[in-house]
Design an enzyme around this catalytic site. Structure first.
Site: not given
Ligand SMILES: NC(=O)c1ccc[n+]([C@@H]2O[C@H](COP(=O)([O-])OP(=O)(O)OC[C@H]3O[C@@H](n4cnc5c(N)ncnc54)[C@H](OP(=O)(O)O)[C@@H]3O)[C@@H](O)[C@H]2O)c1
Length: 273
Positions: A50, A45, A108, A75
């Site tokens: 990004y 994704d 988005h 997106k």
């Molecule tokens: N459509 C939108 O507006 C929107 C907005 C935000 C996100 N997204 C999508 O959703 C995806 C996921 O959301 P997100 O990246 O915002 O947040 P997330 O996946 O909820 O959290 C990522 C954070 O958690 C940490 N993490 C990951 N696995 C872990 C584990 N097993 N133990 C402890 N910490 C862990 C990561 O650190 P490390 O990297 O250091 O492991 C990072 O700081 C994004 O990458 C993107 O593709 C979309």
């Protein structure tokens, strides 16, 4: 490990667990996505904003994995709304990804100040018809913005929306269920901003010999969400993928449901323009 798929309301399938690349440094994206593909992820994704579509594309090309084994989402960014402009933007994303189509293309954000997400959305089926994307959907369209989209009669396959135990989109869910629109949970781990290990999730995790993150990912899967946690760290990528050898009980799912408190960790769609 074969990741389960969900069937979307357009008849296409989507791997329920993927890998997200929000805030993955463009310089590091090729390496990080290569790690994710080696770990076993087949659903990536990304988004134009990004700035890392090229790195995603290089990792895919280098992997040698057949295109039809991969599911790639990107997106449309907020400054590219409009029928003509969104078509140009999709073309640019495909060029950066080095692909002739994506599997899912999303608006988005609703960007209420621009007031043209409906016109933009009405152009999306033509991208599907032209084979530039297989499925179409929206992101961050909650109960305040989804009705205008549904009024067009073009039903999104997914709504990618902030969703984690303390913010479950309670008000938007009935609309999504009514139209069989899958929840794609962004920020599935609360972006690491919530101390979930210190809640009932920590206790449930210990009972299963799993981490708090694996427990939350399992909760998403059992709630029927599509989920793509992000990690720059290969061990945590592997940990987040290792969630198919245990199951939460109904009571455990309900206990995690009980953490809802309306607490977002990121932007309100009304304010992101
Ligand atoms: N459509 C939108 O507006 C929107 C907005 C935000 C996100 N997204 C999508 O959703 C995806 C996921 O959301 P997100 O990246 O915002 O947040 P997330 O996946 O909820 O959290 C990522 C954070 O958690 C940490 N993490 C990951 N696995 C872990 C584990 N097993 N133990 C402890 N910490 C862990 C990561 O650190 P490390 O990297 O250091 O492991 C990072 O700081 C994004 O990458 C993107 O593709 C979309």
């Amino acid at each position: 490990m074969t990741v389960p798929t969900l069937t979307l309301n357009d008849g296409k399938t989507i791997p329920q667990l993927g890998f997200g690349v929000f805030k993955v440094d463009p310089e590091e994206t090729e390496r990080i996505v290569t790690d994710a593909l080696e770990v076993g992820y087949r659903h990536i994704d990304t988004a134009a904003v990004y700035g890392n579509e090229e790195g995603v594309g290089r990792a895919i090309a280098k992997s040698g994995i057949a295109r039809d084994e991969l599911f790639v989402t990107t997106k449309l960014w907020n400054d590219r709304h409009g029928a003509d402009e969104s078509k140009r933007a999709l073309g640019e994303s495909l060029e950066k990804l080095g692909l002739d189509h994506v599997d899912l293309y999303l608006i988005h954000w609703p960007t209420p100040e621009n007031n043209n997400s409906v016109e933009t959305w009405e152009a999306f089926p033509s991208y599907r018809d032209q084979g530039l994307t297989t499925s179409i959907g929206v992101s961050n369209f909650d109960h305040r913005y989804l009705p205008q989209i549904l009024d067009t009669g073009i039903i999104p396959a997914v709504d990618q929306i902030e969703c984690h135990p303390q913010f479950q989109q309670i008000e938007t869910r009935p609309l999504l269920t009514e139209h069989d629109i899958k929840v794609e949970a962004w920020g599935p781990l609360g972006q690491g901003k919530v101390d979930y290990a210190d809640t009932v999730i920590g206790e449930i995790a210990s009972a299963h010999g799993k981490s708090w993150a694996q427990t939350i990912i399992r909760w998403h899967l059992q709630r029927g969400h599509v989920v793509f946690p992000k990690s720059n760290n290969r061990d945590r990528m592997a940990q987040n993928f290792d969630v198919f050898d245990f199951e939460l009980t109904t009571a455990e799912v309900a206990a995690i449901d009980g953490l809802e408190n309306g607490g977002r960790v990121s932007g309100d769609p009304a304010e992101v323009n």
